[in-house]
Design an enzyme around this catalytic site. Structure first.
Site, PDB file in Angstrom:
ATOM      1  N   HIS A 167       8.635   3.488   8.657  1.00  0.00           N
ATOM      2  CA  HIS A 167       8.516   2.606   9.824  1.00  0.00           C
ATOM      3  C   HIS A 167       7.292   3.031  10.631  1.00  0.00           C
ATOM      4  O   HIS A 167       7.106   4.238  10.869  1.00  0.00           O
ATOM      5  CB  HIS A 167       9.791   2.676  10.673  1.00  0.00           C
ATOM      6  CG  HIS A 167       9.765   1.776  11.861  1.00  0.00           C
ATOM      7  ND1 HIS A 167       9.960   0.409  11.768  1.00  0.00           N
ATOM      8  CD2 HIS A 167       9.520   2.027  13.165  1.00  0.00           C
ATOM      9  CE1 HIS A 167       9.838  -0.121  12.978  1.00  0.00           C
ATOM     10  NE2 HIS A 167       9.573   0.822  13.843  1.00  0.00           N
ATOM     11  N   VAL A 185      19.528  -0.924  12.347  1.00  0.00           N
ATOM     12  CA  VAL A 185      18.124  -1.214  12.031  1.00  0.00           C
ATOM     13  C   VAL A 185      17.273  -0.088  12.599  1.00  0.00           C
ATOM     14  O   VAL A 185      17.193   0.100  13.808  1.00  0.00           O
ATOM     15  CB  VAL A 185      17.685  -2.568  12.628  1.00  0.00           C
ATOM     16  CG1 VAL A 185      16.207  -2.829  12.329  1.00  0.00           C
ATOM     17  CG2 VAL A 185      18.530  -3.697  12.063  1.00  0.00           C
ATOM     18  N   ASP A 186      16.677   0.699  11.681  1.00  0.00           N
ATOM     19  CA  ASP A 186      15.808   1.821  12.056  1.00  0.00           C
ATOM     20  C   ASP A 186      16.550   2.875  12.868  1.00  0.00           C
ATOM     21  O   ASP A 186      15.961   3.547  13.716  1.00  0.00           O
ATOM     22  CB  ASP A 186      14.600   1.296  12.847  1.00  0.00           C
ATOM     23  CG  ASP A 186      13.836   0.257  12.056  1.00  0.00           C
ATOM     24  OD1 ASP A 186      13.290  -0.677  12.661  1.00  0.00           O
ATOM     25  OD2 ASP A 186      13.808   0.363  10.824  1.00  0.00           O
ATOM     26  N   ARG A 205      23.421 -13.523   2.731  1.00  0.00           N
ATOM     27  CA  ARG A 205      22.843 -12.176   2.672  1.00  0.00           C
ATOM     28  C   ARG A 205      23.655 -11.245   1.777  1.00  0.00           C
ATOM     29  O   ARG A 205      23.102 -10.497   0.973  1.00  0.00           O
ATOM     30  CB  ARG A 205      22.734 -11.564   4.073  1.00  0.00           C
ATOM     31  CG  ARG A 205      21.548 -12.012   4.865  1.00  0.00           C
ATOM     32  CD  ARG A 205      21.537 -11.364   6.234  1.00  0.00           C
ATOM     33  NE  ARG A 205      20.416 -11.878   6.992  1.00  0.00           N
ATOM     34  CZ  ARG A 205      19.176 -11.406   6.915  1.00  0.00           C
ATOM     35  NH1 ARG A 205      18.916 -10.414   6.114  1.00  0.00           N
ATOM     36  NH2 ARG A 205      18.194 -11.916   7.616  1.00  0.00           N
ATOM     37  N   THR A 226       0.835  -1.216   0.000  1.00  0.00           N
ATOM     38  CA  THR A 226       0.000   0.000   0.000  1.00  0.00           C
ATOM     39  C   THR A 226       0.863   1.256   0.000  1.00  0.00           C
ATOM     40  O   THR A 226       0.488   2.267  -0.587  1.00  0.00           O
ATOM     41  CB  THR A 226      -0.977   0.048   1.194  1.00  0.00           C
ATOM     42  OG1 THR A 226      -0.261   0.153   2.412  1.00  0.00           O
ATOM     43  CG2 THR A 226      -1.883  -1.165   1.203  1.00  0.00           C
ATOM     44  N   ASN A 227       2.030   1.222   0.615  1.00  0.00           N
ATOM     45  CA  ASN A 227       2.940   2.381   0.527  1.00  0.00           C
ATOM     46  C   ASN A 227       3.458   2.530  -0.901  1.00  0.00           C
ATOM     47  O   ASN A 227       3.559   3.638  -1.421  1.00  0.00           O
ATOM     48  CB  ASN A 227       4.101   2.245   1.514  1.00  0.00           C
ATOM     49  CG  ASN A 227       3.741   2.769   2.896  1.00  0.00           C
ATOM     50  OD1 ASN A 227       3.658   3.971   3.102  1.00  0.00           O
ATOM     51  ND2 ASN A 227       3.497   1.875   3.820  1.00  0.00           N
ATOM     52  N   ILE A 268      16.968  -7.099   6.422  1.00  0.00           N
ATOM     53  CA  ILE A 268      17.966  -6.118   6.833  1.00  0.00           C
ATOM     54  C   ILE A 268      19.028  -6.030   5.744  1.00  0.00           C
ATOM     55  O   ILE A 268      19.571  -7.049   5.317  1.00  0.00           O
ATOM     56  CB  ILE A 268      18.634  -6.525   8.156  1.00  0.00           C
ATOM     57  CG1 ILE A 268      17.575  -6.799   9.218  1.00  0.00           C
ATOM     58  CG2 ILE A 268      19.595  -5.463   8.624  1.00  0.00           C
ATOM     59  CD1 ILE A 268      16.673  -5.659   9.488  1.00  0.00           C
ATOM     60  N   LEU A 269      19.312  -4.841   5.270  1.00  0.00           N
ATOM     61  CA  LEU A 269      20.321  -4.649   4.230  1.00  0.00           C
ATOM     62  C   LEU A 269      21.698  -4.508   4.873  1.00  0.00           C
ATOM     63  O   LEU A 269      21.863  -3.796   5.877  1.00  0.00           O
ATOM     64  CB  LEU A 269      19.997  -3.396   3.415  1.00  0.00           C
ATOM     65  CG  LEU A 269      18.703  -3.495   2.600  1.00  0.00           C
ATOM     66  CD1 LEU A 269      18.287  -2.142   2.072  1.00  0.00           C
ATOM     67  CD2 LEU A 269      18.877  -4.492   1.444  1.00  0.00           C
TER      68      LEU A 269
HETATM   69  N1  LIG Z   1      20.308  -1.703   7.043  1.00  0.00           N
HETATM   70  C1  LIG Z   1      18.969  -1.585   7.211  1.00  0.00           C
HETATM   71  N2  LIG Z   1      18.130  -2.426   6.563  1.00  0.00           N
HETATM   72  C2  LIG Z   1      16.785  -2.281   6.735  1.00  0.00           C
HETATM   73  C3  LIG Z   1      16.261  -1.296   7.592  1.00  0.00           C
HETATM   74  C4  LIG Z   1      17.185  -0.426   8.262  1.00  0.00           C
HETATM   75  O1  LIG Z   1      16.788   0.497   9.006  1.00  0.00           O
HETATM   76  N3  LIG Z   1      18.514  -0.612   8.051  1.00  0.00           N
HETATM   77  N4  LIG Z   1      14.890  -1.188   7.792  1.00  0.00           N
HETATM   78  C5  LIG Z   1      14.158  -2.416   7.475  1.00  0.00           C
HETATM   79  C6  LIG Z   1      12.681  -2.313   7.622  1.00  0.00           C
HETATM   80  N5  LIG Z   1      12.355  -2.713   8.988  1.00  0.00           N
HETATM   81  C7  LIG Z   1      11.756  -1.786   9.782  1.00  0.00           C
HETATM   82  O2  LIG Z   1      11.446  -0.661   9.345  1.00  0.00           O
HETATM   83  C8  LIG Z   1      12.665  -4.017   9.440  1.00  0.00           C
HETATM   84  C9  LIG Z   1      12.371  -5.100   8.628  1.00  0.00           C
HETATM   85  C10 LIG Z   1      12.691  -6.393   9.038  1.00  0.00           C
HETATM   86  C11 LIG Z   1      13.316  -6.607  10.266  1.00  0.00           C
HETATM   87  C12 LIG Z   1      13.725  -7.988  10.663  1.00  0.00           C
HETATM   88  O3  LIG Z   1      13.970  -8.262  11.839  1.00  0.00           O
HETATM   89  N6  LIG Z   1      13.873  -8.885   9.657  1.00  0.00           N
HETATM   90  C13 LIG Z   1      14.431 -10.242   9.930  1.00  0.00           C
HETATM   91  C14 LIG Z   1      13.567 -11.310   9.345  1.00  0.00           C
HETATM   92  C15 LIG Z   1      13.329 -11.022   7.877  1.00  0.00           C
HETATM   93  C16 LIG Z   1      12.615 -12.211   7.210  1.00  0.00           C
HETATM   94  O4  LIG Z   1      11.663 -12.727   7.834  1.00  0.00           O
HETATM   95  O5  LIG Z   1      13.060 -12.551   6.099  1.00  0.00           O
HETATM   96  C17 LIG Z   1      15.804 -10.350   9.297  1.00  0.00           C
HETATM   97  O6  LIG Z   1      15.991  -9.764   8.225  1.00  0.00           O
HETATM   98  O7  LIG Z   1      16.625 -11.018   9.915  1.00  0.00           O
HETATM   99  C18 LIG Z   1      13.590  -5.528  11.089  1.00  0.00           C
HETATM  100  C19 LIG Z   1      13.265  -4.229  10.673  1.00  0.00           C
HETATM  101  C20 LIG Z   1      14.511  -2.906   6.097  1.00  0.00           C
HETATM  102  N7  LIG Z   1      15.941  -3.092   6.042  1.00  0.00           N
HETATM  103  N1  LIG Z   2       9.856  -2.546  10.192  1.00  0.00           N
HETATM  104  C1  LIG Z   2       9.312  -2.381   8.893  1.00  0.00           C
HETATM  105  C2  LIG Z   2       7.813  -2.283   8.936  1.00  0.00           C
HETATM  106  O1  LIG Z   2       7.186  -2.716   9.885  1.00  0.00           O
HETATM  107  N2  LIG Z   2       7.262  -1.695   7.874  1.00  0.00           N
HETATM  108  C3  LIG Z   2       5.829  -1.569   7.786  1.00  0.00           C
HETATM  109  O2  LIG Z   2       5.298  -2.611   6.965  1.00  0.00           O
HETATM  110  C4  LIG Z   2       4.040  -2.141   6.440  1.00  0.00           C
HETATM  111  C5  LIG Z   2       4.038  -2.405   4.962  1.00  0.00           C
HETATM  112  O3  LIG Z   2       2.756  -2.103   4.461  1.00  0.00           O
HETATM  113  P1  LIG Z   2       2.546  -1.996   2.870  1.00  0.00           P
HETATM  114  O4  LIG Z   2       3.165  -3.234   2.262  1.00  0.00           O
HETATM  115  O5  LIG Z   2       1.043  -1.956   2.737  1.00  0.00           O
HETATM  116  O6  LIG Z   2       3.214  -0.746   2.419  1.00  0.00           O
HETATM  117  C6  LIG Z   2       3.968  -0.618   6.722  1.00  0.00           C
HETATM  118  O7  LIG Z   2       3.121  -0.367   7.815  1.00  0.00           O
HETATM  119  C7  LIG Z   2       5.406  -0.284   7.083  1.00  0.00           C
HETATM  120  O8  LIG Z   2       5.517   0.825   7.965  1.00  0.00           O
END
Ligand SMILES: Nc1nc2c(c(=O)[nH]1)N[C@@H](CN(C=O)c1ccc(C(=O)N[C@@H](CCC(=O)O)C(=O)O)cc1)CN2
Ligand SMILES: NCC(=O)N[C@@H]1O[C@H](COP(=O)([O-])[O-])[C@@H](O)[C@H]1O
Length: 233
Positions: free
Chosen positions: A134, A169-170, A90, A38-39, A117-118
């Site tokens: 987020h 992360v975030d 990764r 949706t975003n 996570i990148l």
């Molecule tokens: N280097 C970064 N990469 C990402 C960030 C960031 O801030 N720095 N934001 C995330 C998005 N996110 C929250 O906004 C978020 C997404 C996923 C996770 C997480 O714990 N993922 C696990 C499991 C993933 C899976 O199930 O495949 C993992 O990757 O180990 C935490 C925060 C996007 N990337």
């Molecule tokens: N930590 C990352 C995280 O929680 N992201 C959240 O996933 C949803 C994606 O919705 P969308 O696929 O409908 O855009 C959004 O609420 C976004 O903030």
């Protein structure tokens, strides 16, 4: 004895984020999404409606059934599933994503519900050119399940954040935030839905400011400068 006068910290050199896009040269966006999108849809719509001088040139998902891929195709945008499982780790997958985004000429990477996570190598290749949305007021409630964390903590106000992505992360510099009330009887779903409506508006506004060349990074602080008057490198 001479008094020790601490050295004044050097003023941080402001870093102008992005470039000023124009109607004839819209900013090229690449969106990474793992879910319903949706975003992504809000960004696609804003580009089509010319609310932002940008164009989504590529959508990539790590999930084959992500609705985000269907949304991109419906908008006539290149949509690709890239399977992490065929990569030895990764770093290899991150490198593959970065190569594909660069090949597509992406100037700004938008994470829109991208749940991986990148790594640092990817972040370095796109330094200051990755945004994430987020669903909390960072630094509160980072990671996954931010809405559940907010409910469990009992906050009365939560919200959403658009931030630059760094190696943490975030933890990246915050671009925009919006506060959203937590209501009596809220469930994770009702709170997530309320926040989501603000996310769509906030993400488009952040991309609009970025594309207008109105974001300037000074240390951790992101400043919004008037009408494209960015200084610095
Ligand atoms: N280097 C970064 N990469 C990402 C960030 C960031 O801030 N720095 N934001 C995330 C998005 N996110 C929250 O906004 C978020 C997404 C996923 C996770 C997480 O714990 N993922 C696990 C499991 C993933 C899976 O199930 O495949 C993992 O990757 O180990 C935490 C925060 C996007 N990337
Ligand atoms: N930590 C990352 C995280 O929680 N992201 C959240 O996933 C949803 C994606 O919705 P969308 O696929 O409908 O855009 C959004 O609420 C976004 O903030």
């Amino acid at each position: 004895m001479t008094e020790h006068v601490p050295a004044r910290p050097e003023p941080l050199q402001p870093v102008a984020l992005g470039r000023r896009a124009t109607g004839t040269s819209p900013l090229r966006l690449g969106v990474l999404a793992s879910g319903r999108g949706t975003n992504l849809q809000a960004i696609l719509d804003a580009c089509v409606n010319r609310e932002v001088p940008a164009r989504v040139v590529l959508v990539i998902s790590d999930k084959p059934q992500a609705q985000a891929l269907e949304r991109a195709r419906a908008a006539g945008v290149l949509a690709e599933y890239h399977d992490p499982r065929i990569h030895p780790g990764r770093a290899s997958y991150d490198r593959h994503l970065a190569d594909r985004l660069e090949e597509a000429g992406v100037e700004l990477v938008c994470l829109a519900g991208f749940m991986r996570i990148l790594g640092s190598a990817f972040v370095e290749r796109f330094r200051h050119r990755i945004l994430n949305i987020h669903p909390s007021l960072l630094p509160a409630f980072p990671g996954k399940d931010a809405q559940r964390q907010a409910l469990e903590h009992g906050v009365k106000v939560s919200g959403c954040t658009v931030h630059l992505v760094d190696e943490g992360v975030d933890t990246g510099p915050i671009v925009l935030q919006a506060a959203v009330p937590v209501l009596e009887g809220d469930t994770e779903e009702s709170l997530a839905e309320r926040i989501l409506q603000h996310e769509h508006r906030l993400y488009v506004e952040a991309i609009r400011l970025y594309a207008a060349g109105r974001l300037q990074l000074e240390g951790r602080r992101v400043r919004i400068v008037p009408g494209g008057a960015c200084q610095g490198t």
